[in-house]
Design an enzyme around this catalytic site. Structure first.
Site, PDB file in Angstrom:
ATOM      1  N   SER A  73      50.843  15.398  16.859  1.00  0.00           N
ATOM      2  CA  SER A  73      51.732  14.359  17.394  1.00  0.00           C
ATOM      3  C   SER A  73      53.133  14.353  16.797  1.00  0.00           C
ATOM      4  O   SER A  73      53.973  13.553  17.230  1.00  0.00           O
ATOM      5  CB  SER A  73      51.103  12.976  17.195  1.00  0.00           C
ATOM      6  OG  SER A  73      50.048  12.784  18.107  1.00  0.00           O
ATOM      7  N   LYS A  76      56.036  14.393  19.175  1.00  0.00           N
ATOM      8  CA  LYS A  76      56.677  13.222  19.769  1.00  0.00           C
ATOM      9  C   LYS A  76      58.068  12.960  19.206  1.00  0.00           C
ATOM     10  O   LYS A  76      58.815  12.146  19.773  1.00  0.00           O
ATOM     11  CB  LYS A  76      55.784  12.005  19.599  1.00  0.00           C
ATOM     12  CG  LYS A  76      54.444  12.101  20.340  1.00  0.00           C
ATOM     13  CD  LYS A  76      53.640  10.824  20.199  1.00  0.00           C
ATOM     14  CE  LYS A  76      52.341  10.884  20.989  1.00  0.00           C
ATOM     15  NZ  LYS A  76      51.281  11.666  20.319  1.00  0.00           N
ATOM     16  N   SER A 137      51.848   6.212  18.274  1.00  0.00           N
ATOM     17  CA  SER A 137      51.582   7.596  18.658  1.00  0.00           C
ATOM     18  C   SER A 137      50.879   7.666  20.014  1.00  0.00           C
ATOM     19  O   SER A 137      49.949   8.448  20.227  1.00  0.00           O
ATOM     20  CB  SER A 137      50.735   8.313  17.595  1.00  0.00           C
ATOM     21  OG  SER A 137      50.821   9.713  17.758  1.00  0.00           O
ATOM     22  N   LYS A 254      57.144  10.666  11.434  1.00  0.00           N
ATOM     23  CA  LYS A 254      56.021  10.790  12.366  1.00  0.00           C
ATOM     24  C   LYS A 254      54.886  11.603  11.773  1.00  0.00           C
ATOM     25  O   LYS A 254      55.097  12.646  11.156  1.00  0.00           O
ATOM     26  CB  LYS A 254      56.500  11.462  13.662  1.00  0.00           C
ATOM     27  CG  LYS A 254      55.458  11.452  14.769  1.00  0.00           C
ATOM     28  CD  LYS A 254      55.283  10.053  15.347  1.00  0.00           C
ATOM     29  CE  LYS A 254      54.116   9.971  16.316  1.00  0.00           C
ATOM     30  NZ  LYS A 254      52.811   9.956  15.621  1.00  0.00           N
TER      31      LYS A 254
END
Length: 480
Positions: A73, A76, A137, A254
């Site tokens: 993720s 992202k 997320s 992140k």
């Protein structure tokens, strides 16, 4: 007998192993939090890691940083950045399709996928969608962003790859907007650091990345709700207890987790003006936070942050003046202080302690100095002596006034300079100079010269006449 020898040999081997494991050399190999500057690759669980300085992009530490890895993720980061760049007004409404809904993601992608909980036909602002995609997320949120920006996730992925190429991410290829596993969806620690470096230049992204919670507004299908991050490194408490993985200097960004990618985290931290970006790929569930903290602590032990004013104060400029009074102990030496012409503009510099020390010692090579007045006494404390100009990496000129730090009196018996004579003359209310012997002599000098010439000529004439008057006259001779 042979059996006894074998047992003896086995005992010796066990004893030697115990001695090695308990030796000081082994103890030194363990990570020491009191000395973060001694970090080694073996102190990090992550398979691939990197640490860079955020303002320059300079690499501070790396471990197999170019190895191809799955980003999970952390993908992202690119999705949210492109969503920001493609939207002029973040209050713009986004309509969620079936593909971008929690139902569509669960049925088509992954039953256990992380979700924001979007519903088909729901309308929410791009701002709420961006926060939800980063903090929760949400894979549904990532697809909703992609479809809103490019019309389809496939077209958005093309934009992601084009942007990665433009950023110089040479070991990266995206296959989706969310980061769920795909064998052909890969990157590297160095490329993710490059992506974070570019993303953190955007103020909106920085604000979203640094948030640990966000209030989502009511939509046409859901009530308002508070969402929060699951990044343990950003939270002081966890399940009501003190969180040992919390890091006080963290500023986002992140995390990401899949079976193939392991536990990943792209982080940003700031301490005393020094800004760092870290990437940890394929670590363990908790070691990913420990790895990140160790990288940051190493960076802060190596890097420092200062301003041009502070550097100048450590090595101020000195000039030598002329015409100073004999009583001046410093013999006309004058130290100059620096003050920004525009107080809102400051030059900030980050670097290793050695780099900052070297730049400070060679400050004159970094700036342009122009003196705006003659370096001659008298000089008054606080008087502007000159200008110092620094050109930033963006080509912007930042000016500083160079000021006298003390007053220097002029010699009392020195002759007046031309400028002082002119100033005194202009200040005198009498248009005519005072009548002095020197002035009278200057005025009479032409008359005296003419008189002297006349007297000299008369003397010559008289001498000539006397000479011819003494010659005898020739009375007895004549010519027929």
């Amino acid at each position: 007998m042979l059996r006894m020898k074998a047992l003896w040999m086995r005992f010796c081997c066990l004893l030697l192993t115990a001695l090695v494991l308990s030796s000081p050399l082994t103890a030194l190999a363990e990570y020491d939090p009191a000395h973060p500057e001694l970090l080694t690759e073996d102190d990090l669980t992550g398979v691939s890691c990197i640490l860079i300085e955020q303002t320059s992009g300079k690499v501070i530490f790396e471990k197999d940083a170019d190895r191809l890895m799955y980003p999970a993720s952390t993908t992202k980061i690119m999705t949210v950045l492109l969503g920001i760049l493609a939207t002029e007004d973040l209050s713009e409404l986004v309509t969620v399709s079936y593909n971008g809904s929690k139902t569509g993601v669960k049925s088509q992608l992954d039953e256990n996928s992380s979700l924001l909980g979007l519903i088909e036909g729901e309308q929410l602002t791009m701002e709420d969608l961006l926060y939800g995609t980063m903090l929760r997320s949400g894979n549904d949120g990532a697809i909703a962003i992609a479809e809103h920006v490019s019309g389809s996730e496939a077209a958005f992925v093309d934009l992601m790859n084009q942007t990665a190429q433009a950023f110089g991410m040479t070991n990266t290829h995206f296959m989706n907007a969310h980061g769920l596993h795909n064998d052909y969806h890969y990157t590297s620690a160095r490329d993710l650091a490059t992506l974070a470096f570019e993303a953190m230049k955007n103020d909106t992204f920085r604000e979203i990345a640094a948030s640990d919670r966000h209030q989502m507004a009511k939509t046409n299908m859901q009530k308002e709700r508070m969402i929060s991050t699951g990044h343990r490194i950003m939270l002081k408490t966890w399940n009501g207890k003190e969180n040992s993985y919390y890091y006080d200097y963290i500023r986002g960004i992140k995390s990401g987790t899949t079976d193939a990618a392991g536990n990943c985290y792209v982080g940003a931290a700031e301490k005393d003006g020094v800004e760092l970006i870290s990437v940890v790929l394929h670590s363990d569930r908790y070691d990913v936070w420990t790895d990140t903290k160790r990288l940051f602590e190493y960076g802060f032990s190596q890097y420092t942050h200062t301003t041009l004013t502070e550097m100048y104060q450590s090595n101020p400029m000195k000039v030598y003046t002329s015409g100073y009074d004999k009583s001046d102990i410093a013999l006309g030496e004058l130290e100059l202080s620096a003050s920004p012409v525009d107080p809102t503009k400051t030059v900030e510099i980050s670097g290793t302690y050695e780099e900052i020390d070297r730049l400070t010692k060679n400050l004159r090579n970094l700036v342009l100095v122009q003196y705006t007045r003659e370096l001659k006494a008298p000089i008054t404390a606080g008087e502007i002596i000159g200008k110092m100009t620094y050109i930033t990496e963006r080509g912007e000129a930042v000016e500083y006034n160079l000021l006298a730090t003390r007053s220097i009196a002029a010699r009392k018996d020195r002759p007046l300079s031309l400028s002082e004579i002119i100033a005194a003359t202009e200040a005198d209310p009498n248009p005519f100079p005072p009548l002095t012997a020197e002035i009278i002599l200057i005025l009479l000098s032409p008359l005296l010269v003419v008189t002297a010439i006349i007297l000299i000529i008369r003397a010559i004439v008289r001498s000539y006449k006397r000479h011819f008057a003494r010659l005898p006259k020739n009375k007895n001779r004549y010519v027929k």
